[in-house]
Design an enzyme around this catalytic site. Structure first.
Site, short mmCIF file in Angstrom:
data_model
loop_
_atom_site.label_atom_id
_atom_site.label_comp_id
_atom_site.label_asym_id
_atom_site.label_seq_id
_atom_site.Cartn_x
_atom_site.Cartn_y
_atom_site.Cartn_z
N LYS A 128 122.77 44.22 86.66
CA LYS A 128 122.59 42.97 87.41
C LYS A 128 121.12 42.61 87.57
O LYS A 128 120.77 41.44 87.66
CB LYS A 128 123.27 43.06 88.78
N LYS A 210 132.40 44.04 78.53
CA LYS A 210 133.59 43.89 79.39
C LYS A 210 133.74 42.41 79.80
O LYS A 210 132.75 41.67 79.87
CB LYS A 210 133.51 44.81 80.60
N LYS A 213 132.95 38.02 85.23
CA LYS A 213 132.83 36.73 85.91
C LYS A 213 131.53 36.03 85.56
O LYS A 213 131.45 34.82 85.58
CB LYS A 213 132.79 36.96 87.42
P1 AMP Z 1 134.17 42.12 90.10
O1 AMP Z 1 134.63 41.09 89.11
O2 AMP Z 1 132.96 42.86 89.60
O3 AMP Z 1 134.00 41.58 91.49
O4 AMP Z 1 135.29 43.23 90.20
C1 AMP Z 1 136.43 43.18 91.04
C2 AMP Z 1 137.40 44.27 90.60
O5 AMP Z 1 137.89 43.99 89.28
C3 AMP Z 1 136.80 45.68 90.52
O6 AMP Z 1 137.77 46.63 90.91
C4 AMP Z 1 136.47 45.84 89.07
O7 AMP Z 1 136.45 47.19 88.67
C5 AMP Z 1 137.62 45.08 88.41
N1 AMP Z 1 137.19 44.52 87.12
C6 AMP Z 1 136.19 43.62 86.91
N2 AMP Z 1 136.06 43.32 85.60
C7 AMP Z 1 137.02 44.05 84.95
C8 AMP Z 1 137.41 44.18 83.58
N3 AMP Z 1 136.80 43.51 82.61
N4 AMP Z 1 138.43 45.02 83.28
C9 AMP Z 1 139.07 45.71 84.26
N5 AMP Z 1 138.75 45.64 85.57
C10 AMP Z 1 137.74 44.82 85.92
N1 TRP Z 2 131.46 46.80 94.05
C1 TRP Z 2 132.82 46.34 93.88
C2 TRP Z 2 132.86 45.44 92.62
O1 TRP Z 2 131.86 44.99 92.13
C3 TRP Z 2 133.32 45.59 95.09
C4 TRP Z 2 133.44 46.47 96.29
C5 TRP Z 2 132.70 46.40 97.44
C6 TRP Z 2 134.36 47.53 96.46
N2 TRP Z 2 133.11 47.33 98.32
C7 TRP Z 2 134.13 48.05 97.77
C8 TRP Z 2 135.34 48.09 95.65
C9 TRP Z 2 134.85 49.14 98.25
C10 TRP Z 2 136.08 49.18 96.14
C11 TRP Z 2 135.82 49.70 97.43
O2 TRP Z 2 133.92 45.18 92.15
#
Ligand code: AMP
Ligand code: TRP
Length: 347
Positions: A128, A210, A213
């Protein structure tokens, strides 16, 4: 909920306590099938078996620039996405992180037992920050400590997440162990719950990255809110590998990804899907995959539209969730403050 504490299942007369699950998701960007298959769907599927707490982590979202309007809109949208996906407030506590002040308080106490060097090794920070370490916020750097606070505050046993969060859960365990060693047994050491299938859904544009978003290419992801035509177009355009057989393998990263999306949405194994498409070619496979995704997302999109038509429903459920979370968090923080020697109790 008074009976929960102390019901450890250790004594012969006590009922076994259900394992505690905690997970969080940031209210940023638009949610995609990677979030759904890697995280949200597993939360929903396991809901009945566990004691669940799910958190919309708005304070984590502040680690990158946000606007007031953007953030509050995203929080309600995410709450509706989670409810539409099947999170049931009867079975799970669903709340917004900033509604429970104990998260930030515990984060500060945990900062004092977290090593700078450990945070510097976090790959999500490196990704990031994108090499601009001097300009990113300090919040981005301590992000994993706030995540540790989220998890440890609720005596969590299991954290269902995608593969990308494994390192943060390991850090949480290290921080908890260091706190326990210094102040006495206080925190449960949580384990990550990462499913072998779906833990890492890849970009449709580039199967070596991967699905994310923050991907600048709109064609890389299928959003949960994409229309059927958009879904069809994106899957038709998804990159494939050389050859024409619908099979997975290390030399076929694009097909491997599409097959695992198919298998997860169809509740089949990858070999079962391969058998179904033996000798049929990419075109037929992709057309069916598109229809499957459209069909699986349709009921979620329908419920989402109903929920979005009446924002008061989500607002009320979040307020109730916060109240339930606060009760647990307050009890835990009393214990933690006492261990550390802050927050009164000096007489
Ligand atoms: P985020 O999009 O980083 O806020 O992730 C929210 C949740 O979705 C977290 O548990 C991530 O590990 C899961 N996640 C995000 N992107 C992926 C992906 N491409 N494949 C599987 N899980 C994902
Ligand atoms: N860091 C996680 C992500 O990017 C979001 C998150 C914040 C989280 N606090 C958590 C996930 C506690 C599991 C448990 O997806």
């Amino acid at each position: 909920m008074g009976a929960e504490r102390g019901a450890t299942g250790e004594g012969p007369h006590l009922p076994a306590r259900r394992k505690r699950v905690f997970s969080g998701i940031q209210p940023s960007g638009s949610f995609h099938i990677g979030n759904y298959l890697g995280a949200i769907r597993n939360w929903v599927d396991q809901q009945a078996a566990y004691d669940n707490v799910f958190c919309i982590v708005d304070l984590h979202a502040l680690s990158l620039p946000t606007t007031r309007e953007g953030l509050s809109g995203n929080i309600l949208h995410l709450a509706n996405v989670l409810l539409a996906s099947g999170i049931d407030p009867e079975q799970s506590i669903l709340f917004v992180q900033s509604d429970v002040r104990e998260h930030t308080e515990l984060c500060w106490l945990l900062n004092s037992v977290t090593q700078f060097g450990d945070l510097r090794r976090m790959t999500q920070f490196k990704d990031k920050a994108g090499g601009k370490d001097e300009q990113v916020s300090a919040a981005l750097f301590v992000y994993p400590v706030l995540q540790a606070a989220d998890i440890l505050l609720y005596d969590t046993d299991l954290v269902p997440v995608g593969e990308d969060q494994k390192q943060h859960i390991e850090l949480t365990r290290d921080v908890a162990a260091r706190f326990n060693a210094r102040y006495g047994e206080t925190f449960v050491l949580p384990a990550p719950d990462i499913k072998p299938q779906g833990a890492r859904i890849m970009s449709l544009d580039d199967p070596t990255k991967k699905m994310s978003k923050s991907d600048p290419s709109a064609n890389a992801t299928v959003a949960l809110t994409d229309t059927p035509d958009t879904i069809r177009k994106k899957i038709r355009r998804a990159v494939t590998d050389s050859g024409s057989d619908v099979i997975a393998g290390p030399d076929k990263p694009a097909l491997t990804n599409l097959l695992s999306i198919f298998a997860l949405f169809a509740d089949l194994t990858v070999p079962e899907v391969e058998t179904r498409y033996a000798g049929k070619g990419y075109g037929a496979f992709k057309a069916d995959l598109a229809e499957l995704v459209v069909e699986r997302l349709a009921p979620i999109q329908e419920r989402l539209a109903e929920l979005e038509a009446d924002p008061a429903v989500a607002a009320r459920l979040l307020a109730e969730g916060a109240e339930r979370a606060r009760l647990r968090a307050a009890a835990k923080m009393d214990e933690v403050r006492d261990r550390v020697g802050v927050g009164g109790g000096r007489s």
